[in-house]
Scaffold this motif. Structure first.
Motif, PDB file in Angstrom:
ATOM      1  N   ASN A  34     -29.869  10.426  35.417  1.00  0.00           N
ATOM      2  CA  ASN A  34     -28.458  11.136  35.036  1.00  0.00           C
ATOM      3  C   ASN A  34     -27.926  10.856  33.782  1.00  0.00           C
ATOM      4  OD1 ASN A  34     -26.655  11.703  37.415  1.00  0.00           O
ATOM      5  ND2 ASN A  34     -25.759  10.162  36.874  1.00  0.00           N
ATOM      6  N   CYS A  35     -28.610  11.187  32.943  1.00  0.00           N
ATOM      7  CA  CYS A  35     -28.584  11.472  31.525  1.00  0.00           C
ATOM      8  C   CYS A  35     -27.955  12.914  30.435  1.00  0.00           C
ATOM      9  CB  CYS A  35     -29.603  10.888  30.735  1.00  0.00           C
ATOM     10  SG  CYS A  35     -30.060   8.947  31.101  1.00  0.00           S
ATOM     11  N   ASN A  36     -27.780  12.273  29.733  1.00  0.00           N
ATOM     12  CA  ASN A  36     -27.018  13.607  28.607  1.00  0.00           C
ATOM     13  C   ASN A  36     -27.853  14.741  28.131  1.00  0.00           C
ATOM     14  OD1 ASN A  36     -25.346  15.732  27.152  1.00  0.00           O
ATOM     15  ND2 ASN A  36     -23.307  15.288  27.473  1.00  0.00           N
ATOM     16  N   PHE A  66     -24.611   9.015  21.803  1.00  0.00           N
ATOM     17  CA  PHE A  66     -24.140  10.217  21.576  1.00  0.00           C
ATOM     18  C   PHE A  66     -23.874  10.465  19.305  1.00  0.00           C
ATOM     19  CE2 PHE A  66     -21.238  14.534  20.926  1.00  0.00           C
ATOM     20  CZ  PHE A  66     -20.669  14.010  19.834  1.00  0.00           C
ATOM     21  N   CYS A  97     -31.071  15.540  35.120  1.00  0.00           N
ATOM     22  CA  CYS A  97     -30.176  15.444  33.108  1.00  0.00           C
ATOM     23  C   CYS A  97     -30.003  16.853  33.069  1.00  0.00           C
ATOM     24  CB  CYS A  97     -31.330  14.978  31.933  1.00  0.00           C
ATOM     25  SG  CYS A  97     -31.606  13.238  32.802  1.00  0.00           S
ATOM     26  N   ASN A 120     -19.584  10.330  29.594  1.00  0.00           N
ATOM     27  CA  ASN A 120     -20.734  10.536  28.719  1.00  0.00           C
ATOM     28  C   ASN A 120     -21.301  12.627  28.845  1.00  0.00           C
ATOM     29  OD1 ASN A 120     -22.247   8.302  28.745  1.00  0.00           O
ATOM     30  ND2 ASN A 120     -23.157   9.069  31.284  1.00  0.00           N
ATOM     31  N   ASP A 148     -20.720  -3.552  31.082  1.00  0.00           N
ATOM     32  CA  ASP A 148     -19.628  -2.868  30.970  1.00  0.00           C
ATOM     33  C   ASP A 148     -18.671  -3.376  32.317  1.00  0.00           C
ATOM     34  OD1 ASP A 148     -21.395   0.417  31.188  1.00  0.00           O
ATOM     35  OD2 ASP A 148     -20.301  -1.364  29.395  1.00  0.00           O
ATOM     36  N   SER A 167     -22.087  14.187  32.162  1.00  0.00           N
ATOM     37  CA  SER A 167     -23.383  14.815  31.238  1.00  0.00           C
ATOM     38  C   SER A 167     -22.922  16.103  31.034  1.00  0.00           C
ATOM     39  CB  SER A 167     -23.880  14.587  32.438  1.00  0.00           C
ATOM     40  OG  SER A 167     -24.344  13.547  32.185  1.00  0.00           O
ATOM     41  N   ASP A 180     -16.477   2.623  24.859  1.00  0.00           N
ATOM     42  CA  ASP A 180     -17.304   3.854  23.708  1.00  0.00           C
ATOM     43  C   ASP A 180     -17.606   5.211  23.904  1.00  0.00           C
ATOM     44  OD1 ASP A 180     -20.968   3.227  24.919  1.00  0.00           O
ATOM     45  OD2 ASP A 180     -20.041   2.982  23.156  1.00  0.00           O
ATOM     46  N   ASN A 184     -25.708   3.314  31.264  1.00  0.00           N
ATOM     47  CA  ASN A 184     -24.179   3.462  30.698  1.00  0.00           C
ATOM     48  C   ASN A 184     -24.282   2.731  29.329  1.00  0.00           C
ATOM     49  OD1 ASN A 184     -23.435   3.908  33.811  1.00  0.00           O
ATOM     50  ND2 ASN A 184     -23.280   2.121  33.760  1.00  0.00           N
ATOM     51  N   LYS A 185     -24.645   3.696  28.733  1.00  0.00           N
ATOM     52  CA  LYS A 185     -24.599   3.411  27.053  1.00  0.00           C
ATOM     53  C   LYS A 185     -24.736   5.190  26.082  1.00  0.00           C
ATOM     54  CE  LYS A 185     -25.082  -0.348  27.544  1.00  0.00           C
ATOM     55  NZ  LYS A 185     -23.521  -1.725  26.826  1.00  0.00           N
ATOM     56  N   SER A 186     -23.382   5.214  25.285  1.00  0.00           N
ATOM     57  CA  SER A 186     -23.867   6.433  24.915  1.00  0.00           C
ATOM     58  C   SER A 186     -24.729   6.083  23.126  1.00  0.00           C
ATOM     59  CB  SER A 186     -22.225   6.473  24.761  1.00  0.00           C
ATOM     60  OG  SER A 186     -22.216   7.817  23.522  1.00  0.00           O
ATOM     61  N   THR A 238     -19.923  15.431  26.619  1.00  0.00           N
ATOM     62  CA  THR A 238     -20.381  15.862  25.223  1.00  0.00           C
ATOM     63  C   THR A 238     -18.996  15.650  24.595  1.00  0.00           C
ATOM     64  OG1 THR A 238     -22.803  16.693  25.517  1.00  0.00           O
ATOM     65  CG2 THR A 238     -21.152  17.317  23.094  1.00  0.00           C
ATOM     66  N   SER A 260     -26.688  12.986  23.760  1.00  0.00           N
ATOM     67  CA  SER A 260     -26.684  14.439  23.491  1.00  0.00           C
ATOM     68  C   SER A 260     -26.180  14.226  22.181  1.00  0.00           C
ATOM     69  CB  SER A 260     -25.222  14.921  23.749  1.00  0.00           C
ATOM     70  OG  SER A 260     -24.199  14.412  23.811  1.00  0.00           O
ATOM     71  N   GLN A 309     -27.992   7.307  33.074  1.00  0.00           N
ATOM     72  CA  GLN A 309     -26.314   7.291  32.951  1.00  0.00           C
ATOM     73  C   GLN A 309     -25.732   7.110  31.640  1.00  0.00           C
ATOM     74  OE1 GLN A 309     -25.418   6.545  37.398  1.00  0.00           O
ATOM     75  NE2 GLN A 309     -23.998   5.248  35.875  1.00  0.00           N
ATOM     76  N   CYS A 310     -26.842   7.702  30.645  1.00  0.00           N
ATOM     77  CA  CYS A 310     -26.395   7.647  28.862  1.00  0.00           C
ATOM     78  C   CYS A 310     -26.317   8.951  28.839  1.00  0.00           C
ATOM     79  CB  CYS A 310     -27.575   6.564  28.453  1.00  0.00           C
ATOM     80  SG  CYS A 310     -28.301   5.341  28.767  1.00  0.00           S
ATOM     81  N   ASN A 311     -25.543   8.475  27.432  1.00  0.00           N
ATOM     82  CA  ASN A 311     -24.842   9.793  26.719  1.00  0.00           C
ATOM     83  C   ASN A 311     -26.074  10.217  25.820  1.00  0.00           C
ATOM     84  OD1 ASN A 311     -24.149  12.283  25.994  1.00  0.00           O
ATOM     85  ND2 ASN A 311     -22.068  11.187  25.680  1.00  0.00           N
ATOM     86  N   LYS A 321     -20.999  18.102  37.585  1.00  0.00           N
ATOM     87  CA  LYS A 321     -22.087  17.282  36.469  1.00  0.00           C
ATOM     88  C   LYS A 321     -23.138  18.535  35.766  1.00  0.00           C
ATOM     89  CE  LYS A 321     -25.321  15.314  38.004  1.00  0.00           C
ATOM     90  NZ  LYS A 321     -26.991  14.468  37.861  1.00  0.00           N
ATOM     91  N   ASN A 322     -23.368  18.002  34.730  1.00  0.00           N
ATOM     92  CA  ASN A 322     -24.755  18.931  34.462  1.00  0.00           C
ATOM     93  C   ASN A 322     -24.146  20.335  33.786  1.00  0.00           C
ATOM     94  OD1 ASN A 322     -25.853  17.015  33.375  1.00  0.00           O
ATOM     95  ND2 ASN A 322     -27.491  17.456  36.025  1.00  0.00           N
ATOM     96  N   GLY A 346     -18.676   6.827  27.245  1.00  0.00           N
ATOM     97  CA  GLY A 346     -19.533   7.545  26.649  1.00  0.00           C
ATOM     98  C   GLY A 346     -19.234   8.724  26.640  1.00  0.00           C
TER      99      GLY A 346
END
Lengths: 114, 330
Positions: A46-48, A9, A63, B160, B309, B138, B205, A5-7, B162, A27, A23-25, B112-113, B182
């Motif tokens: 499950n990330c961007n 970006f 992702c 998350n 969090d 995402s 965030d 859960n960190k970004s 963009t 991008s 679950q991070c961003n 998502k995605n 995020g």
């Protein structure tokens, strides 16, 4: 290390061998931005990952791995290299004509999926 | 009132009448269900480019009720799992809706995605959606694009993406117990529409502003917390004389030159008296409220564990506002 859960970006991503991102961003603004060069065993769940190039041995699960050319005209809030007026993101134009003279051109732009 | 079923992995008659004969494409449900109907959905559907799901045919109404789309677990129990629409880095959007699509109810859906917005408005605004325990994540654009009027989001997560967590949250929409975390844009981006209210939400965030308000917006009992490395923008931006912010904790919006709250017009309400501030702007003497009193009101942020969090107030900490205990997770 596990990041959850960190970004990250538009930032450099801290990577060490075997790190997991859940679950991070991550991008980035520019396509094909290298993430974790020379690092092995990364796991992304499950990330961007838009615009990320991750190491070839990385494990990627569920992702978003799109590569997108973002237009700076559409995203003035992002600190990114400026596109020219006639950038490649222009998909259509409308001319404003008054008394037979073109007084303005409206350019319709879209981000480009690569 | 009819009941239908969607399961992309089903191998029966594909007529939606049972789990065994479930529709394998959610589009069939979107095109068939009418006001008062319930559609149970389980599993994961991949949404490919050119096959984005259109909500442009039917609507609920105030007489027969919502069209309800309910996510289920693998055993078919509603609310015990998420139905996932995954654009798999290919589809531009997962869902697209038009002005027809009023009074829809979504529970336990994950979007998502997508390369663009996870959910995209395509035309004029419909109204009256109820969205509960859904996740928008995402995506290359906003998690949920321009919204619709008079809707309610309960315990949803916008994370998350963009772009923004939610794009222009349209007039009179409500958010309760939601998380906006995020995202590359604003948590809520609401530059243009009035009457948006958020209660018990967490904004954390997001790379630009945590909350961008418009007229007559309300924030009550929310956490408005900047990026961990102090690079995000203002906490709450564009407050005007018709906005109301009460019982919020506004913390760590500390990029330098950024504020906990930025107001766009003169205020009669002293936000410092009704909210809690900590660590907004590196210069703590000038960073709390643009144009207002500049003193911090807390000695620390008071969260149980910001690193994980957990924004609940730790035991023994000064309470000038309450964070909501969001104990729901997918």
């Amino acid at each position: 290390m596990v990041y959850e859960n960190k970004s990250f970006f538009r930032k450099a991503v801290p990577c060490e061998n075997g790190d997991t991102f859940r679950q991070c961003n991550l991008s980035q603004l520019l396509p094909h931005t290298t993430i974790g060069e020379g690092v092995t065993g990364l796991i992304f769940i499950n990330c961007n990952l838009i615009n990320c190039d991750v190491p070839g041995d990385a494990d990627i699960e569920s992702c978003n791995v799109s590569q997108i050319s973002f237009c700076s005209h559409l995203h003035p809030e992002w600190d990114m290299p400026k596109c020219p007026v006639e950038c490649s993101h222009v998909v259509d134009t409308d001319e404003i004509v008054i008394d037979g003279q073109v007084v303005d051109v409206i350019r319709h732009r879209e981000d480009t999926i690569l | 009132m009819s009941t239908y079923y969607v399961d992309p992995a089903a191998g029966g008659d594909n007529n939606g009448t049972s789990w065994a004969n479930a529709w394998t494409n959610f589009q069939s449900a979107a095109d068939t269900a009418v006001a008062g109907d319930i559609v149970y959905c389980r599993g994961t559907q991949t949404v490919t480019s050119g096959n984005e799901i259109d909500l442009d045919t039917n609507a609920g109404n105030t007489i027969n009720g919502f069209i309800s789309f309910l996510g289920c677990d693998a055993g078919g129990d509603a609310g015990a799992g998420q139905f996932i629409l995954d654009a798999n880095s290919d589809g531009a959007n997962c869902l697209k809706f038009t002005s027809t699509a009023s009074y829809l109810r979504f529970e336990n859906f994950t979007v998502k995605n997508a390369t663009g917005d996870g959910v995209l408005r395509n035309g004029s605004q419909p109204k009256g959606w109820l969205v509960k325990e859904c996740i928008f994540e995402s995506c290359g654009g906003d998690g949920f694009g321009d919204y619709l009027s008079e809707g309610m989001f309960i315990k949803c997560k916008f994370r998350n993406n963009t772009g923004h967590g939610i794009g222009n949250a349209c007039s009179n929409s409500r958010f309760w117990g939601c998380q906006f975390t995020g995202n590359g844009g604003n948590g809520i981006n609401n530059a243009n529409y009035s009457g948006v209210a958020a209660m018990g939400c967490i904004f954390h965030d997001n790379a630009l502003e945590q909350v961008h308000m418009a007229v007559a917006g309300t924030l009550i009992n929310c956490v408005v917390d900047g990026e961990d490395d102090g690079t995000s923008g203002d906490g709450i931006y564009n407050l005007g004389s018709t906005n109301l912010v009460l019982g919020c904790r506004i913390t760590h919006n500390d990029k330098g030159g950024e504020f906990g709250i930025v107001v766009s017009s003169a205020q009669s309400l002293s936000y410092e008296d009704w909210n809690a501030f900590y660590d907004n702007d590196t210069n703590k003497d000038t960073g709390m409220v643009h144009g207002g009193n500049d003193d911090e009101t807390l000695t620390d942020d008071g969260y149980t564990n910001r690193g994980t969090d957990d924004f609940n107030i730790a035991s023994g900490k000064e309470i000038r506002s309450e964070a909501v205990n969001l104990d729901w997770d997918a």
